[in-house]
Motif scaffolding. Structure first.
Motif, short mmCIF file in Angstrom:
data_model
loop_
_atom_site.label_atom_id
_atom_site.label_comp_id
_atom_site.label_asym_id
_atom_site.label_seq_id
_atom_site.Cartn_x
_atom_site.Cartn_y
_atom_site.Cartn_z
N ARG A 177 -6.71 8.88 -8.10
CA ARG A 177 -5.28 8.93 -8.40
C ARG A 177 -4.63 7.72 -7.78
O ARG A 177 -4.88 7.39 -6.62
CB ARG A 177 -4.68 10.22 -7.83
N SER A 178 -3.80 7.02 -8.53
CA SER A 178 -3.08 5.87 -7.99
C SER A 178 -1.99 6.35 -7.05
O SER A 178 -1.39 7.41 -7.24
CB SER A 178 -2.46 5.05 -9.12
N GLY A 179 -1.73 5.54 -6.03
CA GLY A 179 -0.62 5.81 -5.13
C GLY A 179 0.45 4.76 -5.35
O GLY A 179 0.16 3.64 -5.75
N LYS A 180 1.70 5.13 -5.13
CA LYS A 180 2.78 4.15 -5.25
C LYS A 180 2.72 3.21 -4.05
O LYS A 180 2.78 3.67 -2.90
CB LYS A 180 4.12 4.87 -5.31
N PRO A 181 2.60 1.91 -4.28
CA PRO A 181 2.48 0.98 -3.16
C PRO A 181 3.58 1.13 -2.10
O PRO A 181 3.32 1.00 -0.91
CB PRO A 181 2.53 -0.39 -3.85
N LEU B 126 -10.05 0.00 -7.91
CA LEU B 126 -9.38 1.25 -7.58
C LEU B 126 -10.39 2.35 -7.25
O LEU B 126 -10.18 3.13 -6.31
CB LEU B 126 -8.50 1.70 -8.75
N GLY C 135 -2.82 1.22 -5.30
CA GLY C 135 -1.84 1.17 -6.37
C GLY C 135 -1.83 -0.20 -7.00
O GLY C 135 -1.76 -1.22 -6.29
N TRP C 136 -1.94 -0.25 -8.33
CA TRP C 136 -1.99 -1.51 -9.09
C TRP C 136 -0.67 -1.64 -9.84
O TRP C 136 -0.34 -0.81 -10.67
CB TRP C 136 -3.18 -1.44 -10.04
N VAL C 137 0.10 -2.67 -9.51
CA VAL C 137 1.41 -2.85 -10.13
C VAL C 137 1.57 -4.29 -10.62
O VAL C 137 0.84 -5.20 -10.20
CB VAL C 137 2.56 -2.51 -9.14
N LEU D 40 -0.70 13.21 -2.86
CA LEU D 40 -0.48 12.62 -4.18
C LEU D 40 -0.32 13.72 -5.22
O LEU D 40 -1.05 14.71 -5.21
CB LEU D 40 -1.65 11.71 -4.56
#
Length: 198
Positions: free
Chosen positions: A16-20, A128, A139-141, A175
């Motif tokens: 699961r991605s996390g918000k940076p 990731l 997190g990838w933004v 998360l």
């Protein structure tokens, strides 16, 4: 006898991605970072071109990164407010390790640029997964920074572009699982042209 891959499947099913902006430190140490990037590099790469690069930003370089973002914002958005500049300072100082993933396709090659860009995308996904496997949250933004000529010039060579900013740290809170597409909406059997649908 088949190998038990339940742990690998669990890894894939729970990433699961996390918000940076919500990550906390510390990020991976040097040994862990080398392992993550080595795993990230094990991707499909038609022609063995390695059409991507990693650029890491050290903690003591964050002030320079903030200055870069501020300069780029001032040039590209004359309407930018103090709040916009504050947001760039915050982004530059997000906790954890920062990896800038650069797409570096080889132009005029028999391998189409599109395939090379897809390879870069798989690198980001592998990164990731590797971070998740080692107990981190990533997190990838992108955002305007990834498309800014000035910011790209600071990280990329000719013909290259920023594919994303990937922050690696730990979650500051549990998360939340986000909604995923129904499989039936994205998986359809092929119907050869000219044949009627059942």
């Amino acid at each position: 006898m088949l190998n038990d891959r339940s742990s690998i499947l669990s890894l894939l099913e729970t990433r699961r991605s996390g918000k940076p902006r919500e990550l906390t430190g510390p990020g991976p140490n040097r040994e862990e970072m080398e392992r993550i990037l080595t795993i990230a590099s094990r991707v499909p790469d038609h022609g063995k071109l390695t059409p991507w690069r990693f650029v890491t930003v050290a903690d003591d370089q964050r002030s320079a990164l903030a200055a870069l973002f501020r300069d780029a914002l001032a040039e590209e958005n004359e309407q930018a407010t103090d709040a916009h500049f504050q947001k760039e300072d915050e982004f530059a100082y997000y906790q954890g390790r920062l990896v800038v993933l650069v797409s570096a396709p080889i132009e005029d090659h028999k391998i189409p640029v599109w395939e090379q860009q897809l390879s870069c995308g798989t690198v980001g996904m592998n990164l990731l997964l590797a971070a998740h496997a080692l107990g981190f949250v990533a997190g990838w933004v992108t955002g305007w920074r990834a498309y800014s000529p000035k910011v790209n010039a600071a990280f990329c060579g000719p013909g290259e572009r920023i594919a994303g900013f990937i922050f690696i740290g730990h979650a500051s809170r549990e998360l939340e699982e986000r909604e995923r597409p129904e499989l039936s909406a994205v998986w359809k059997p092929w119907q050869p042209p000219g044949l009627s649908h059942p």
